[in-house]
Design an enzyme around this catalytic site. Structure first.
Site, short mmCIF file in Angstrom:
data_model
loop_
_atom_site.label_atom_id
_atom_site.label_comp_id
_atom_site.label_asym_id
_atom_site.label_seq_id
_atom_site.Cartn_x
_atom_site.Cartn_y
_atom_site.Cartn_z
N ASP A 66 74.93 77.95 39.92
CA ASP A 66 76.00 77.74 39.22
C ASP A 66 75.95 78.26 37.73
O ASP A 66 76.65 78.53 36.93
CB ASP A 66 76.31 76.24 38.78
CG ASP A 66 76.73 75.59 40.10
OD1 ASP A 66 77.71 76.16 40.80
OD2 ASP A 66 76.21 74.60 40.45
N ARG A 85 75.17 70.76 32.02
CA ARG A 85 74.52 71.92 32.75
C ARG A 85 74.06 73.07 32.05
O ARG A 85 73.45 73.92 32.32
CB ARG A 85 75.32 71.96 34.05
CG ARG A 85 75.40 70.82 34.91
CD ARG A 85 75.61 71.12 36.36
NE ARG A 85 74.39 72.03 36.71
CZ ARG A 85 74.77 72.65 38.06
NH1 ARG A 85 75.83 72.71 38.61
NH2 ARG A 85 73.52 73.62 38.18
N HIS A 160 83.57 73.31 44.21
CA HIS A 160 83.74 74.70 43.80
C HIS A 160 84.27 75.45 45.07
O HIS A 160 84.47 75.01 45.92
CB HIS A 160 82.49 74.92 43.72
CG HIS A 160 81.56 74.68 42.41
ND1 HIS A 160 80.32 74.19 42.97
CD2 HIS A 160 81.83 74.54 41.20
CE1 HIS A 160 79.76 74.03 41.76
NE2 HIS A 160 80.82 74.17 40.73
N CYS A 247 73.91 76.71 46.83
CA CYS A 247 73.78 76.46 45.17
C CYS A 247 72.45 76.31 44.74
O CYS A 247 71.97 76.39 43.50
CB CYS A 247 74.43 74.84 44.95
SG CYS A 247 73.80 73.71 46.03
C1 CIR Z 1 77.32 69.21 39.81
O1 CIR Z 1 78.21 68.63 40.00
O2 CIR Z 1 77.20 70.11 39.10
C2 CIR Z 1 76.01 69.16 40.88
N1 CIR Z 1 75.58 67.77 41.11
C3 CIR Z 1 76.32 69.93 42.02
C4 CIR Z 1 76.41 71.51 42.05
C5 CIR Z 1 76.48 72.19 43.30
N2 CIR Z 1 76.71 73.50 43.09
C6 CIR Z 1 77.17 74.41 44.00
O3 CIR Z 1 77.50 74.04 44.96
N3 CIR Z 1 77.21 75.51 43.36
#
Ligand code: CIR
Length: 258
Positions: A66, A85, A160, A247
């Site tokens: 991300d 984040r 996403h 991710c």
């Molecule tokens: C979030 O909500 O940002 C994290 N718990 C999960 C992120 C997952 N990212 C992705 O699938 N690219």
């Protein structure tokens, strides 16, 4: 031929962001073991795995996808939509600058790498709760100079864009029709997820290798029947944190000029 940036699971994973799934207890030791298996799957797919130090106070920091978009010509650091984040970006940037020149999305724009689906010279970018129109516009501007087109795609009911659609090859996508309009991907051969496996569209492609969660056997059967080879990894504890297979890595060519 490929590098994969990864980061070990944080001990605070249980305090992760959650948007579309309910919080359930996460077994961090098990998540770590599953993550190690995931790293082995990356190695089997031909990746040199680069692992960043664990970030104890950043619950979602295992989800490195991300915080950057890495292309052959450059990497774009994102500004994640969830404020918790944003501190994840700096350490990933420090590693990526050894491999690519860096650009960055600037405030007030937001963009999560999980919203960026790159196929050839096209980037489809989710207009989600995490990525705003300004983020998409900044990405379009940064990438135009390198010959990439950027198109926004509305998502609904999922975190996403890559929760809803990923590429299996340059001309075929795996898609969850409840979360994204099929028509936006009409130029591609479309395989839909099995209706019993809502979250199955997130598949990691590394060259000709595909990796998907073990928990979606019906959708995997569809891919096998279509002629794809698909490795599986058990990521059940990471799925409780709303993560899956794309991710947990930033995969990029180690020989972009070749
Ligand atoms: C979030 O909500 O940002 C994290 N718990 C999960 C992120 C997952 N990212 C992705 O699938 N690219």
């Amino acid at each position: 031929m490929w590098n994969a940036v990864t980061r070990a699971v944080s001990p605070s994973l249980g305090r992760c962001e959650l948007s579309y799934i309910a919080r359930t207890p996460i077994d961090v030791a098990r998540a770590r073991a599953q993550h190690r298996d995931y790293l082995r799957a990356l190695e089997s797919a031909g990746c040199g795995v680069l692992t960043l130090p664990v970030e104890s106070e950043l619950p979602d920091s295992v989800f490195v996808e991300d915080v950057a978009i890495v292309l052959d010509e450059l990497a774009v650091l994102t500004r994640p939509g969830a404020p918790s984040r944003r501190p994840e970006v700096a350490s990933v940037a420090n590693l990526l600058r050894e491999y690519r020149s860096l650009e960055a999305i600037a405030a007030p724009a937001t963009l999560d790498g999980g919203d960026a689906l790159s196929i050839g010279r096209m980037l489809y970018v989710g207009q989600s709760a995490r990525s705003n129109p300004d983020g998409i516009a900044q990405l379009r501007e940064l990438l135009a100079a390198h010959g990439y087109a950027v198109e926004g795609v509305v998502t609904r009911g999922c975190l996403h864009l890559k929760s809803a659609v990923t590429a299996l090859s340059d001309d075929c996508v795996l898609l969850q029709p409840a979360w994204v309009d099929r028509e936006r991907f009409a130029d591609f051969r479309i395989i839909e997820v099995d209706p019993a496996e809502a979250h199955a569209a997130n598949v990691l492609r590394i060259g000709d290798t595909l990796i998907m969660p073990a928990s979606f056997p019906r959708t995997r059967r569809r891919l096998l029947d279509a002629g794809f080879e698909v490795a599986v990894v058990d990521v059940s504890e990471l799925q409780k944190a709303e993560g899956a297979v794309t991710c947990c890595s930033l995969v990029f060519r180690s020989d972009p000029g070749a």
